[in-house]
Scaffold this active site. Structure first.
Site, PDB file in Angstrom:
ATOM      1  N   TRP A  61       0.765  -1.231   0.026  1.00 55.11           N
ATOM      2  CA  TRP A  61      -0.031  -0.171   0.019  1.00 55.11           C
ATOM      3  C   TRP A  61       0.990   1.196   0.020  1.00 55.11           C
ATOM      4  CZ3 TRP A  61      -4.154  -0.973  -1.884  1.00 55.11           C
ATOM      5  CH2 TRP A  61      -4.958  -2.074  -1.665  1.00 55.11           C
ATOM      6  N   ASP A 103      -1.676   6.656   6.356  1.00 57.20           N
ATOM      7  CA  ASP A 103      -3.088   5.622   5.785  1.00 57.20           C
ATOM      8  C   ASP A 103      -3.117   4.808   7.021  1.00 57.20           C
ATOM      9  OD1 ASP A 103      -4.291   3.695   4.907  1.00 57.20           O
ATOM     10  OD2 ASP A 103      -3.058   3.134   3.009  1.00 57.20           O
ATOM     11  N   LYS A 138     -12.243  -2.053   6.910  1.00 56.05           N
ATOM     12  CA  LYS A 138     -11.444  -2.838   7.938  1.00 56.05           C
ATOM     13  C   LYS A 138     -12.210  -2.675   9.222  1.00 56.05           C
ATOM     14  CE  LYS A 138      -8.461  -2.957   4.106  1.00 56.05           C
ATOM     15  NZ  LYS A 138      -7.854  -2.103   3.311  1.00 56.05           N
TER      16      LYS A 138
HETATM   17  C1  LIG Z   1      -7.326  -1.726   2.171  1.00 59.88           C
HETATM   18  C2  LIG Z   1      -6.265  -0.843   2.138  1.00 59.88           C
HETATM   19  C3  LIG Z   1      -6.195   0.234   1.208  1.00 59.88           C
HETATM   20  C4  LIG Z   1      -7.040   0.207  -0.006  1.00 59.88           C
HETATM   21  O1  LIG Z   1      -8.291   0.737   0.270  1.00 59.88           O
HETATM   22  P1  LIG Z   1      -9.731   0.968  -0.799  1.00 59.88           P
HETATM   23  O2  LIG Z   1     -10.315   1.744   0.264  1.00 59.88           O
HETATM   24  O3  LIG Z   1      -9.723  -0.373  -1.265  1.00 59.88           O
HETATM   25  O4  LIG Z   1      -8.870   2.140  -1.686  1.00 59.88           O
HETATM   26  C5  LIG Z   1      -5.126   1.029   1.488  1.00 59.88           C
HETATM   27  N1  LIG Z   1      -4.254   1.143   2.361  1.00 59.88           N
HETATM   28  C6  LIG Z   1      -4.233   0.091   3.199  1.00 59.88           C
HETATM   29  C7  LIG Z   1      -3.376   0.162   4.393  1.00 59.88           C
HETATM   30  C8  LIG Z   1      -5.279  -0.816   3.461  1.00 59.88           C
HETATM   31  O5  LIG Z   1      -5.224  -1.730   4.227  1.00 59.88           O
END
Ligand SMILES: *Cc1c(COP(=O)(O)O)cnc(C)c1O
Length: 365
Positions: free
Chosen positions: A101, A170, A194
């Site tokens: 990511w 993030d 999540k």
């Molecule tokens: C799941 C995830 C993403 C992607 O998220 P989307 O909502 O599908 O764009 C980005 N960064 C992390 C750390 C994730 O766990």
């Protein structure tokens, strides 16, 4: 009713109480004669729903008044672009590369500004979080991935930034899993699927002074923080129903001791599973001990022959599913197994997983 233990990395399991409350209100929300799905987002019934979500999040995360909370769409992946487009000042940002990511965030940011990689664990297949990261002065911002969903690592000591450039993170896979000191960050973003809600809403927590009057030239209206901030996330139709479920999840977190309660719950689950892996002579965890995630636990068997190992993984995943323990396959890029044990996963799920792992190990020695 029969429910499985769902170890999916996302979308992931939601608290059963939340689903039941939503089910009870599905066709007639509190006497309104409508489902929340059918309501105008500007109606008197909906207004308190979005306000409740924001208030609850502010309280649970102790978000200071000089931060805006935005409910956006497009997932964390859209933030990979929105962050550089809006935080662009002189044109260079520092990123720490700790996984898939991070790498995606870096690739996207490079479309809009220069990216310096301040630290990386890529050479060691992202099995750890770099230590003592210090970011020199002069960057528009620094970016980290707080919890690496795929590799199963998490930051515990944040990078030091020489000047007061904002730290952006993030937090998609760890938001609300434990207390986060919001004041350490200029911007926190998280896709909901999540720990927060079903997919569809992206939470952005941004320090007000970082919202520019005008973002980078050419930035679409929908990717402009100022637009969403000025319109209290109602510039266009927000993901109404997801925000409603978010409110319920936040109430559930509140009833269960807030972020401190979640931390305790998550540490208990993670330590059970990691202790089991560490004591096992059949399995092993793949992330370095000092970097282990509380939320995502990748593991493999100790089988050294690649073909036999792959067959064993496949057998494990399918037999686990048959036993009601689903979505245990590792990410398609890394293979092996991964148990995602987000807030909503009950400790009974982790105990059931360990019992299954023990039986599987005995049968496949
Ligand atoms: C799941 C995830 C993403 C992607 O998220 P989307 O909502 O599908 O764009 C980005 N960064 C992390 C750390 C994730 O766990």
């Amino acid at each position: 009713m029969s429910r499985v233990y769902n170890f999916s990395a996302g979308p992931s399991c939601l608290p059963l109480e939340v689903l039941q409350e939503a089910a009870a209100e599905m066709t007639d929300y509190r006497g309104s004669g409508q489902s929340v799905m059918e309501m105008s987002h500007r109606s008197k019934d909906y207004e308190p729903i979005i306000q409740n979500a924001e208030t609850k999040l502010r309280t649970l995360m102790n978000i200071p008044d000089n931060y805006k909370v935005l409910f956006l769409q497009g997932g964390a992946s859209t933030q990979f672009a929105m962050v550089p487009m809006n935080l662009y000042r002189k044109g260079t940002a520092a990123y720490v590369d700790t996984g898939v990511w991070s790498d995606k965030a870096i690739k996207e940011a490079k479309k809009y500004l220069n990216v310096d990689i301040a630290a990386s664990s890529k050479a060691d297949t992202y099995t750890y979080i770099p230590e003592n990261v210090s970011i020199p002065a002069g960057y528009d911002y620094a970016h980290i991935t707080l919890n690496n969903t795929i590799m199963g690592t998490r930051w515990t000591v944040l990078p030091k930034i020489a000047d007061n450039a904002p730290l952006v993170t993030d937090a998609s896979s760890c938001i609300l899993s434990e207390p986060i000191d919001v004041t350490q960050f200029g911007l926190i973003y998280a896709g909901a699927q999540k720990n927060l809600a079903p997919a569809g809403v992206t939470v952005v927590i941004i320090r007000e002074d970082l919202i520019p009057e005008t973002p980078l030239k050419g930035t679409p209206t929908m990717l402009t923080y100022k637009i969403h901030s000025d319109n209290s996330s109602m510039y266009n139709t927000p993901p109404c129903y997801t925000i409603y479920i978010l409110g319920k999840v936040l109430e559930w977190v509140e009833r269960n001791g807030g972020t401190e309660g979640m931390k305790k719950r998550n540490e208990e689950k993670a330590s059970l599973l990691y202790s089991y892996l560490d004591a096992s002579n059949f399995y092993r965890g793949t992330a370095r001990k000092d970097s282990r995630s509380l939320m995502n636990v990748p593991f493999v068997t100790q089988e050294k022959d690649p073909e036999k190992a792959a067959a064993l993984n496949k057998k494990f995943i399918s037999e686990a599913a048959a036993a009601g323990l689903v979505n245990l396959a590792g990410h398609r890029l890394v293979g092996g197994m991964r148990a995602s044990i987000y807030n909503a996963m009950d400790i009974s799920g982790v105990k059931a997983l360990i019992a299954f792992m023990e039986t599987f190990a005995k049968e496949n020695k």
